[in-house]
Design an enzyme around this catalytic site. Structure first.
Site, PDB file in Angstrom:
ATOM      1  N   ARG A 108       0.811  -1.237   0.000  1.00  9.17           N
ATOM      2  CA  ARG A 108       0.000   0.000   0.000  1.00  9.17           C
ATOM      3  C   ARG A 108       0.843   1.287   0.000  1.00  9.17           C
ATOM      4  NH1 ARG A 108      -3.322  -3.245   3.249  1.00  9.17           N
ATOM      5  NH2 ARG A 108      -5.179  -3.857   2.096  1.00  9.17           N
ATOM      6  N   LYS A 130       2.687  11.480 -11.765  1.00 12.88           N
ATOM      7  CA  LYS A 130       2.019  10.421 -12.540  1.00 12.88           C
ATOM      8  C   LYS A 130       2.969   9.245 -12.647  1.00 12.88           C
ATOM      9  CE  LYS A 130      -0.993  12.758 -15.862  1.00 12.88           C
ATOM     10  NZ  LYS A 130      -1.193  12.944 -17.297  1.00 12.88           N
ATOM     11  N   GLU A 172       9.650  18.287 -24.765  1.00 16.13           N
ATOM     12  CA  GLU A 172       8.791  18.629 -23.629  1.00 16.13           C
ATOM     13  C   GLU A 172       9.080  20.063 -23.137  1.00 16.13           C
ATOM     14  OE1 GLU A 172       6.238  16.886 -22.939  1.00 16.13           O
ATOM     15  OE2 GLU A 172       6.644  14.741 -23.079  1.00 16.13           O
ATOM     16  N   LYS A 214       5.351  23.232 -15.081  1.00 15.61           N
ATOM     17  CA  LYS A 214       4.612  22.004 -14.750  1.00 15.61           C
ATOM     18  C   LYS A 214       4.134  22.043 -13.296  1.00 15.61           C
ATOM     19  CE  LYS A 214       4.256  17.095 -15.287  1.00 15.61           C
ATOM     20  NZ  LYS A 214       4.747  15.855 -15.832  1.00 15.61           N
ATOM     21  N   GLU A 224      -5.688  15.982 -12.990  1.00  9.54           N
ATOM     22  CA  GLU A 224      -6.024  16.199 -14.401  1.00  9.54           C
ATOM     23  C   GLU A 224      -7.523  16.249 -14.678  1.00  9.54           C
ATOM     24  OE1 GLU A 224      -3.222  14.330 -17.115  1.00  9.54           O
ATOM     25  OE2 GLU A 224      -4.773  14.272 -18.635  1.00  9.54           O
ATOM     26  N   ARG A 228      -4.555  20.655 -16.064  1.00  7.73           N
ATOM     27  CA  ARG A 228      -3.420  19.754 -16.340  1.00  7.73           C
ATOM     28  C   ARG A 228      -3.495  19.144 -17.732  1.00  7.73           C
ATOM     29  NH1 ARG A 228      -0.285  15.637 -12.189  1.00  7.73           N
ATOM     30  NH2 ARG A 228       1.255  14.955 -13.705  1.00  7.73           N
ATOM     31  N   ASN A 232      -0.856  17.933 -22.043  1.00 11.90           N
ATOM     32  CA  ASN A 232      -0.941  16.881 -23.073  1.00 11.90           C
ATOM     33  C   ASN A 232      -0.867  17.453 -24.487  1.00 11.90           C
ATOM     34  OD1 ASN A 232      -1.270  14.915 -21.102  1.00 11.90           O
ATOM     35  ND2 ASN A 232      -3.490  15.211 -21.038  1.00 11.90           N
ATOM     36  N   HIS A 235       0.314  15.363 -27.327  1.00  8.80           N
ATOM     37  CA  HIS A 235       0.469  13.976 -26.875  1.00  8.80           C
ATOM     38  C   HIS A 235      -0.619  13.040 -27.393  1.00  8.80           C
ATOM     39  CE1 HIS A 235       3.480  15.739 -24.376  1.00  8.80           C
ATOM     40  NE2 HIS A 235       3.769  14.598 -23.777  1.00  8.80           N
ATOM     41  N   HIS A 239       1.161   9.563 -29.000  1.00 10.39           N
ATOM     42  CA  HIS A 239       1.107   8.177 -28.540  1.00 10.39           C
ATOM     43  C   HIS A 239       1.065   7.200 -29.715  1.00 10.39           C
ATOM     44  CE1 HIS A 239      -0.435   9.450 -24.307  1.00 10.39           C
ATOM     45  NE2 HIS A 239       0.835   9.698 -24.504  1.00 10.39           N
ATOM     46  N   HIS A 249       9.810   9.031 -27.169  1.00 10.06           N
ATOM     47  CA  HIS A 249       8.650   9.799 -26.720  1.00 10.06           C
ATOM     48  C   HIS A 249       8.773  11.266 -27.178  1.00 10.06           C
ATOM     49  CE1 HIS A 249       5.279  10.779 -24.074  1.00 10.06           C
ATOM     50  NE2 HIS A 249       5.976  11.813 -23.638  1.00 10.06           N
TER      51      HIS A 249
HETATM   52  N1  LIG Z   1       4.966  10.506 -15.740  1.00  7.16           N
HETATM   53  C1  LIG Z   1       4.910  11.542 -16.536  1.00  7.16           C
HETATM   54  O1  LIG Z   1       4.333  12.590 -16.218  1.00  7.16           O
HETATM   55  C2  LIG Z   1       5.587  11.461 -17.879  1.00  7.16           C
HETATM   56  C3  LIG Z   1       5.741  12.626 -18.657  1.00  7.16           C
HETATM   57  C4  LIG Z   1       6.435  12.522 -19.867  1.00  7.16           C
HETATM   58  C5  LIG Z   1       6.923  11.293 -20.288  1.00  7.16           C
HETATM   59  N2  LIG Z   1       6.728  10.189 -19.518  1.00  7.16           N
HETATM   60  C6  LIG Z   1       7.250   8.880 -19.943  1.00  7.16           C
HETATM   61  O2  LIG Z   1       8.671   8.919 -19.945  1.00  7.16           O
HETATM   62  C7  LIG Z   1       9.123   7.868 -20.799  1.00  7.16           C
HETATM   63  C8  LIG Z   1      10.307   8.357 -21.594  1.00  7.16           C
HETATM   64  O3  LIG Z   1      11.337   8.717 -20.709  1.00  7.16           O
HETATM   65  P1  LIG Z   1      12.813   9.096 -21.204  1.00  7.16           P
HETATM   66  O4  LIG Z   1      12.728   9.884 -22.430  1.00  7.16           O
HETATM   67  O5  LIG Z   1      13.524   9.643 -20.031  1.00  7.16           O
HETATM   68  O6  LIG Z   1      13.414   7.692 -21.692  1.00  7.16           O
HETATM   69  P2  LIG Z   1      14.124   6.486 -20.945  1.00  7.16           P
HETATM   70  O7  LIG Z   1      13.780   6.424 -19.521  1.00  7.16           O
HETATM   71  O8  LIG Z   1      13.855   5.303 -21.789  1.00  7.16           O
HETATM   72  O9  LIG Z   1      15.666   6.841 -21.081  1.00  7.16           O
HETATM   73  C9  LIG Z   1      16.269   6.863 -22.339  1.00  7.16           C
HETATM   74  C10 LIG Z   1      17.545   6.037 -22.403  1.00  7.16           C
HETATM   75  O10 LIG Z   1      18.589   6.748 -21.759  1.00  7.16           O
HETATM   76  C11 LIG Z   1      19.264   5.911 -20.804  1.00  7.16           C
HETATM   77  N3  LIG Z   1      19.726   6.799 -19.748  1.00  7.16           N
HETATM   78  C12 LIG Z   1      18.980   7.373 -18.798  1.00  7.16           C
HETATM   79  N4  LIG Z   1      19.718   8.283 -18.131  1.00  7.16           N
HETATM   80  C13 LIG Z   1      20.965   8.251 -18.660  1.00  7.16           C
HETATM   81  C14 LIG Z   1      22.165   8.971 -18.422  1.00  7.16           C
HETATM   82  N5  LIG Z   1      22.218   9.968 -17.521  1.00  7.16           N
HETATM   83  N6  LIG Z   1      23.255   8.674 -19.142  1.00  7.16           N
HETATM   84  C15 LIG Z   1      23.205   7.690 -20.107  1.00  7.16           C
HETATM   85  N7  LIG Z   1      22.085   7.011 -20.420  1.00  7.16           N
HETATM   86  C16 LIG Z   1      20.983   7.279 -19.687  1.00  7.16           C
HETATM   87  C17 LIG Z   1      18.232   4.892 -20.411  1.00  7.16           C
HETATM   88  O11 LIG Z   1      18.861   3.716 -19.941  1.00  7.16           O
HETATM   89  C18 LIG Z   1      17.489   4.669 -21.716  1.00  7.16           C
HETATM   90  O12 LIG Z   1      18.160   3.744 -22.512  1.00  7.16           O
HETATM   91  C19 LIG Z   1       7.936   7.441 -21.662  1.00  7.16           C
HETATM   92  O13 LIG Z   1       7.485   6.179 -21.261  1.00  7.16           O
HETATM   93  C20 LIG Z   1       6.904   8.505 -21.343  1.00  7.16           C
HETATM   94  O14 LIG Z   1       5.587   8.007 -21.431  1.00  7.16           O
HETATM   95  C21 LIG Z   1       6.084  10.247 -18.328  1.00  7.16           C
END
Ligand SMILES: NC(=O)c1ccc[n+]([C@@H]2O[C@H](COP(=O)([O-])OP(=O)(O)OC[C@H]3O[C@@H](n4cnc5c(N)ncnc54)[C@H](O)[C@@H]3O)[C@@H](O)[C@H]2O)c1
Length: 345
Positions: A108, A130, A172, A214, A224, A228, A232, A235, A239, A249
């Site tokens: 939990r 999120k 972003e 943000k 949201e 909020r 998007n 977005h 997707h 992304h």
């Molecule tokens: N929760 C939210 O509000 C929110 C908002 C936007 C995006 N997202 C989500 O975020 C995800 C994308 O995240 P991302 O773009 O960070 O990609 P990711 O987490 O896949 O990271 C990208 C790559 O970089 C590598 N990496 C990470 N940090 C590193 C560093 N400092 N040095 C070297 N390599 C490194 C990772 O291992 C990975 O291979 C998607 O799933 C998206 O839906 C969530």
């Protein structure tokens, strides 16, 4: 270092921009800490990460599933993690989304904090509470709203990111600017070269401004229900691109924003010159602005969007650079507009 605090009805989350990974020990308890991270972080930062029980998860959107949550729980049981433990998450958006969800539901809920290691996660994914995973191909279908206690953004960690991953984060940042802050947009137009050259002062400013935007939105509307939704922007379409084209992304958001900006023009809200400015900034940041992707796939993606309400969708549009508006439109109307637009896109 700059600090931004998000206070909601249920939690407080502190985001530290420009903090250093080497200071991590002052953010976490002395014992009963379990780390969730991925192999790239271990590869680059092993010497700076405390020697603690660690769960290493895979990489890429394909591992954002309930199977990975199961795997984490199995490791937690093996480490005898109980409610008194703390979860330290070190990674990009994928690791933060998955691990924040695991920490939120195991027994939990355990307290957790993020070291956010990609540009995209520093400006967006790790901020705002999120957390979740995809389900049967539906993006972020299973999850919770739950704030991490802290988010550490060490800008120096961005230097080890693959170039494409670094560039993705700018999508972003541009989104934050176009929906809320015209000055940030102009600043990006004038300083994108320095940002792309890892100028730390420029990066610190744009990460701070994006997180600030943000945080202000999340403070008003954590779950949201209205405001909020503006986050998007682009977005709804992104997707589909992310899923079918296998692009990052951020790249998908970039193409999605151009489509959303073009729709805003079609609705008579902004001028063609505004769309061109947005496109040019994204091109200067080496982000994609169009694809040959077929409009039917975008539409089928929208129909599967969890944010859809029956026959309607809340479409985020711009009425100028720096100000987003939300229009509730029927899927049918959107379908027609996208088909019209896509023939010239
Ligand atoms: N929760 C939210 O509000 C929110 C908002 C936007 C995006 N997202 C989500 O975020 C995800 C994308 O995240 P991302 O773009 O960070 O990609 P990711 O987490 O896949 O990271 C990208 C790559 O970089 C590598 N990496 C990470 N940090 C590193 C560093 N400092 N040095 C070297 N390599 C490194 C990772 O291992 C990975 O291979 C998607 O799933 C998206 O839906 C969530």
């Amino acid at each position: 270092m700059n600090k931004i605090t998000i206070k909601t009805d249920t939690a407080e989350s502190n985001i530290f921009i420009g903090e250093k990974l080497k200071n991590l020990s002052s953010y976490i308890p002395e014992n009963k800490v379990v780390i969730i991270t991925d192999q790239n972080i271990i590869k680059h930062y092993k010497d700076l990460i405390p020697d603690l029980p660690t769960v290493i998860i895979g990489q890429g959107e394909k591992i954002k599933t309930l199977d990975t949550i199961n795997m984490i729980f199995e490791k937690f049981l093996k480490f005898e993690v109980d409610r008194s433990w703390y979860v330290l998450v070190i990674g990009g958006g994928i690791v933060c989304d998955i691990a924040g969800f695991a920490a939120s539901i195991y027994m939990r809920g355990l307290n957790f904090g993020f070291v956010s290691t990609t540009l995209l996660s520093q400006v967006d994914a790790s901020v705002g509470g999120k957390n979740g995973v995809n389900f049967k191909g539906y993006k972020n279908m299973v999850g919770v709203f739950n704030q991490p206690e802290f988010v550490m953004c060490d800008l120096n960690m961005l230097k080890t990111l693959e170039r494409m991953e670094f560039l993705s984060g700018f999508a972003e940042i541009v989104k934050a600017a176009v929906i809320k802050n015209n000055n940030l947009f102009t600043y990006l137009e004038n300083n994108y070269k320095k940002a792309l050259d890892y100028n730390i002062d420029v990066l610190k400013k744009i990460v701070y401004e994006s997180v600030f935007i943000k945080s202000e939105v999340v403070k008003k509307d954590e779950k949201e229900k209205g405001e909020r939704r503006k986050l998007n922007f682009g977005h709804t379409f992104a997707h589909s691109f992310e899923k079918h084209l296998g692009i990052t992304h951020g790249q998908a958001v970039s193409i999605g924003m151009v489509l959303a900006a073009s729709l805003s023009q079609k609705y008579g809200l902004i001028e063609e010159s505004d769309v061109t400015r947005i496109k040019n900034l994204l091109i200067n940041l080496s982000l994609p602005v169009k694809t040959d992707f077929n409009s039917n796939k975008i539409l089928s993606g929208i129909k599967k969007d969890k944010k859809r309400e029956g026959e309607h969708i809340h479409l985020v549009l711009l009425n100028k650079i720096g100000n987003a508006v939300i229009r509730k439109v029927t899927i049918q109307e959107l379908e027609k507009n996208i088909n019209d637009l896509y023939s010239n896109f």
